[in-house]
Design a protein around this motif. Sequence first.
Motif, mmCIF file in Angstrom:
data_model
loop_
_atom_site.group_PDB
_atom_site.id
_atom_site.type_symbol
_atom_site.label_atom_id
_atom_site.label_comp_id
_atom_site.label_asym_id
_atom_site.label_seq_id
_atom_site.Cartn_x
_atom_site.Cartn_y
_atom_site.Cartn_z
ATOM 1 N N UNK A 95 0.830 -1.152 -0.109
ATOM 2 C CA UNK A 95 -0.063 0.047 -0.123
ATOM 3 C C UNK A 95 0.708 1.288 0.025
ATOM 4 N N UNK A 96 2.011 1.166 0.602
ATOM 5 C CA UNK A 96 2.864 2.245 0.593
ATOM 6 C C UNK A 96 3.883 2.422 -0.750
ATOM 7 N N UNK A 97 4.129 1.198 -1.156
ATOM 8 C CA UNK A 97 4.774 1.036 -2.358
ATOM 9 C C UNK A 97 4.127 1.818 -3.693
ATOM 10 N N UNK A 98 2.960 1.874 -3.420
ATOM 11 C CA UNK A 98 2.136 2.116 -4.697
ATOM 12 C C UNK A 98 1.651 3.611 -4.909
ATOM 13 N N UNK A 99 2.217 4.377 -3.526
ATOM 14 C CA UNK A 99 1.748 5.561 -3.622
ATOM 15 C C UNK A 99 2.421 6.541 -4.584
ATOM 16 N N UNK A 100 3.639 6.514 -4.783
ATOM 17 C CA UNK A 100 4.746 7.407 -5.606
ATOM 18 C C UNK A 100 4.348 6.925 -7.088
ATOM 19 N N UNK A 101 4.340 7.736 -7.868
ATOM 20 C CA UNK A 101 4.091 7.520 -9.537
ATOM 21 C C UNK A 101 5.242 6.556 -9.880
ATOM 22 N N UNK A 102 6.633 6.899 -9.226
ATOM 23 C CA UNK A 102 7.687 5.976 -9.863
ATOM 24 C C UNK A 102 8.194 4.979 -8.745
ATOM 25 N N UNK A 103 7.508 5.036 -7.589
ATOM 26 C CA UNK A 103 7.888 3.889 -6.901
ATOM 27 C C UNK A 103 8.607 4.328 -6.009
ATOM 28 N N UNK A 104 9.236 3.124 -4.991
ATOM 29 C CA UNK A 104 10.575 3.545 -4.263
ATOM 30 C C UNK A 104 11.783 2.931 -4.807
ATOM 31 N N UNK A 105 12.810 3.805 -4.696
ATOM 32 C CA UNK A 105 14.181 3.176 -5.213
ATOM 33 C C UNK A 105 15.025 3.079 -4.371
ATOM 34 N N UNK A 106 15.670 2.167 -4.107
ATOM 35 C CA UNK A 106 16.519 1.742 -2.996
ATOM 36 C C UNK A 106 17.898 1.855 -3.473
ATOM 37 N N UNK A 107 19.033 2.305 -2.746
ATOM 38 C CA UNK A 107 20.353 2.199 -3.012
ATOM 39 C C UNK A 107 20.832 1.167 -1.804
ATOM 40 N N UNK A 108 21.324 0.174 -2.666
ATOM 41 C CA UNK A 108 21.864 -0.945 -1.842
ATOM 42 C C UNK A 108 23.343 -1.176 -1.903
ATOM 43 N N UNK A 109 23.858 -1.674 -0.789
ATOM 44 C CA UNK A 109 25.419 -1.594 -1.003
ATOM 45 C C UNK A 109 25.953 -2.802 -1.518
ATOM 46 N N UNK A 110 25.803 -3.373 -2.405
ATOM 47 C CA UNK A 110 26.143 -4.414 -3.317
ATOM 48 C C UNK A 110 26.010 -4.448 -4.569
ATOM 49 N N UNK A 111 26.502 -5.604 -5.321
ATOM 50 C CA UNK A 111 26.274 -5.495 -6.834
ATOM 51 C C UNK A 111 25.241 -6.636 -6.910
ATOM 52 N N UNK A 112 24.137 -6.345 -6.785
ATOM 53 C CA UNK A 112 22.823 -7.049 -7.028
ATOM 54 C C UNK A 112 23.156 -7.974 -8.275
ATOM 55 N N UNK A 113 22.757 -9.555 -7.973
ATOM 56 C CA UNK A 113 21.975 -10.098 -6.991
ATOM 57 C C UNK A 113 22.685 -10.743 -5.931
ATOM 58 N N UNK A 114 23.978 -10.449 -5.801
ATOM 59 C CA UNK A 114 24.929 -10.798 -4.593
ATOM 60 C C UNK A 114 24.527 -9.846 -3.412
ATOM 61 N N UNK A 115 24.706 -10.547 -2.340
ATOM 62 C CA UNK A 115 24.315 -10.080 -0.825
ATOM 63 C C UNK A 115 23.296 -9.099 -0.636
ATOM 64 N N UNK A 116 22.003 -10.099 -1.123
ATOM 65 C CA UNK A 116 20.780 -9.387 -1.103
ATOM 66 C C UNK A 116 20.551 -9.458 0.734
#
Length: 314
Positions: A95-116
């Motif tokens: 319900x929160x993810x759907x509110x912004x038109x372009x969603x939520x964008x996370x900065x994650x400190x790995x080279x995904x899909x490594x270290x999720x």
Amino acid sequence: MKLVFAGTPEVAVPALDALIASDRHEVAAVVTRPDAPAGRGRRLVASPVAQRAEEAGIEVLKPVKPRDEEFLARLREIGPDCCPVVAYGALLPKVALDIPANGWVNLHFSLLPAWRGAAPVQHAVLAGDEMTGASTFQIEEGLDSGPVYGVITEQVRPTDTSGDLLTRLAFAGAGLLVATMDGIEDGTLKAVPQPVDGITLAPKINVEDAHVDWAAPALRVDRVVRGCTPAPGAWTVFRGERLKLVQVALVPDRTDLAPGELAVGKNNVYVGTGSHAVELLWVQPQGKKPMRAADWARGVRIAPGEKLAGPDVG
């Protein structure tokens, strides 16, 4: 774009600063975890992100849970185009993810899909990775599984602690997050699904994980000390009390010590492992400040043959 930034610890502040400084976007509000007890007095203290936002005159939202209706209603009122996230610390409901038109964008400190997961930098150091980095991706309901917008790479240096590496990634990643917002805003950036191969998980490192096993090879001992610094802090047991290990060095030419066995030189303290010795450089006894291991050893007067205890000893 109008942004609502979500983040909590100090590592998220460089990204918030970079977004505030951007002339293309407006940080309309910040979402962070509620104030938490800190220090000896255990008084409630606002998160580093909350403190920085307040200094900048930005509205701060501190929902106990991000599904709280009052928070969701305020988020709808603000009407963000996108919600950039750095180490917020709570799961976001659909319900929160759907509110912004372009969603939520996370900065994650790995080279995904490594270290999720919660501790990607610590696990990269523990695993002996020579290269890591940061990724921006679209948050979905899975664990760090959403499509990726962009990546940067960062070399893991031989003496890096997880704190050293995370600091570099926080500043480099801030630029990546701003560039991602720019690309989403002008339509030049599209998220690409993550590969199905190469997935590794990085669960939170707990205190027991940081208990050094002296029967392990020296290289593993070094990685545990560096990977668990500054938190939760690598440790061992000496004379029944915890001794935090702040910094060690590999000593490949010394193989005469049994695992955990201590040997004291004029200005050096060595301990045996499952392979060759390591030198203790800095330690922190219980209730004291970090000190040079040689000074600690002089104070406690280590007897010949005394040992440090690992998880399976004493």
